[in-house]
Design an enzyme around this catalytic site. Sequence first.
Site, PDB file in Angstrom:
ATOM      1  N   THR A 138       5.612 -16.718  -2.089  1.00  0.00           N
ATOM      2  CA  THR A 138       6.981 -17.243  -2.055  1.00  0.00           C
ATOM      3  C   THR A 138       7.088 -18.535  -2.851  1.00  0.00           C
ATOM      4  O   THR A 138       8.029 -18.748  -3.600  1.00  0.00           O
ATOM      5  CB  THR A 138       7.394 -17.585  -0.604  1.00  0.00           C
ATOM      6  OG1 THR A 138       7.013 -16.527   0.242  1.00  0.00           O
ATOM      7  CG2 THR A 138       8.886 -17.831  -0.513  1.00  0.00           C
ATOM      8  N   HIS A 189       4.902  -7.085  -3.662  1.00  0.00           N
ATOM      9  CA  HIS A 189       5.108  -7.475  -2.265  1.00  0.00           C
ATOM     10  C   HIS A 189       6.314  -6.719  -1.732  1.00  0.00           C
ATOM     11  O   HIS A 189       7.410  -6.820  -2.285  1.00  0.00           O
ATOM     12  CB  HIS A 189       5.331  -8.990  -2.178  1.00  0.00           C
ATOM     13  CG  HIS A 189       6.016  -9.433  -0.916  1.00  0.00           C
ATOM     14  ND1 HIS A 189       5.335 -10.016   0.118  1.00  0.00           N
ATOM     15  CD2 HIS A 189       7.322  -9.373  -0.531  1.00  0.00           C
ATOM     16  CE1 HIS A 189       6.202 -10.298   1.093  1.00  0.00           C
ATOM     17  NE2 HIS A 189       7.412  -9.920   0.717  1.00  0.00           N
ATOM     18  N   HIS A 220       1.600  -4.499   1.641  1.00  0.00           N
ATOM     19  CA  HIS A 220       2.264  -4.696   2.945  1.00  0.00           C
ATOM     20  C   HIS A 220       3.001  -3.425   3.386  1.00  0.00           C
ATOM     21  O   HIS A 220       3.988  -3.508   4.134  1.00  0.00           O
ATOM     22  CB  HIS A 220       3.277  -5.853   2.917  1.00  0.00           C
ATOM     23  CG  HIS A 220       2.804  -7.124   2.284  1.00  0.00           C
ATOM     24  ND1 HIS A 220       1.523  -7.599   2.398  1.00  0.00           N
ATOM     25  CD2 HIS A 220       3.475  -8.050   1.528  1.00  0.00           C
ATOM     26  CE1 HIS A 220       1.418  -8.751   1.736  1.00  0.00           C
ATOM     27  NE2 HIS A 220       2.582  -9.039   1.194  1.00  0.00           N
ATOM     28  N   ASP A 236      -4.247 -10.627   2.923  1.00  0.00           N
ATOM     29  CA  ASP A 236      -3.190 -11.643   2.846  1.00  0.00           C
ATOM     30  C   ASP A 236      -3.724 -12.983   3.361  1.00  0.00           C
ATOM     31  O   ASP A 236      -2.965 -13.831   3.842  1.00  0.00           O
ATOM     32  CB  ASP A 236      -1.942 -11.211   3.631  1.00  0.00           C
ATOM     33  CG  ASP A 236      -0.649 -11.768   3.051  1.00  0.00           C
ATOM     34  OD1 ASP A 236      -0.708 -12.435   1.997  1.00  0.00           O
ATOM     35  OD2 ASP A 236       0.405 -11.572   3.663  1.00  0.00           O
TER      36      ASP A 236
END
Length: 390
Positions: free
Chosen positions: A99, A195, A224, A283
């Site tokens: 992010t 992602h 994910h 992660d």
Amino acid sequence: MLKRLTNARLFAPEDLGIRHLLVGGGRILAVCERDDELASSVADVVDLEGRRLIPGIIDGHAHVTGGGGEAGFKSRVPPLPPGRFTTAGVTSVVGVLGTDDTTRDTRQLLAQVRALREEGLGAWCHTGGYHVPPVTLTGSVRDDIVFLDPVIGVGELAISDHRSSQPTLEELLRIASDAHVAGMIAGKAGIVHLHLGDGDHGLDLVRRALAKSELPARVFNPTHVNRRKALFDEAMELARQGCTVDITAFPVADGEDAWPADVALQKYLGSGAPENRVTLSSDGGGCLPVFDEQGQMLHMDTGRPSSLIETLGKLLDGGLPLGQVLPAFTSNVAGILRLKDRGRLQAGMAADMIVLDDANRLSDVMIAGTWHVRHGIRQRFGQFERPRDR
Ligand SMILES: [Zn+2]
């Protein structure tokens, strides 16, 4: 110094039975059925007495610089010390920005990858981060992959997530084509590591990209995918179309609409989807924020590299055959990332391996021919780690 490992129950990752290995110069020099074929008076001999020897884990998605940053500056996660990987049997890692690709950039990521290499690990990274246009060092995704040795792809580019740039199909195709061509030029993975957030659109953008372009399916590498059950069904369908899909070993609460990594892998392997198109990653160092409907963060955990070996332990405790589940942690990861000398235990490959004990737990870790863990005790420490940190 040569090392001889005798009487290993070798999983290469397939079950080869008892084998004897000669290690030197950071590589596996020979794997033999008879110990006397390796007779060498100069070798240091370790008798594994039939214990299981498996390839080191390749973690294809870790925030090596520390990720996070979604709840103010104090929520930026610090960089992960090498011991967080080595003591968890992760012998190779691919670093990503997430992010926060604003206060963190490709320069920092490359520096941290170099640091991990100096500490003995295998380490690579993707250029870019969540956003479009992707943050790069040279100014272009293609040049980063072609000219920067550790950069093997682009990502984790975010889709179906309120933190993403809401990329259009055209933007995704441009980035993916740059990665694909750069991968061909440099002999690297050349993937766009995607992602996936909790958004309802799921993998729709990837399906449209496959339908509209000539790009091979392998270029699109979603991660994910076990975070929502319906998303996981979409991912298994994409694997049938040629994508390699990545399961994240994050914690899952009871009643949550997500599959824990061990359950997800079992579902995948039972679905009939191609066995070589599924991988697991940690992660590690990333934040695991929990948001309400307004995008307000409720609380935050951080990902741990050790979640991978814990997941492997759970699968084995559940009675799954080691040779069946191991590729998702090792050879499948090396395959999609085009890491040609990793993920398998055979002559010529990097001497990266783990010894499992009878309770399905890690007892020893060798990286590039050097023991980092012996009999459960840490042998090597990073620059800012101390023996008491064990
Ligand atoms: Zn992510």
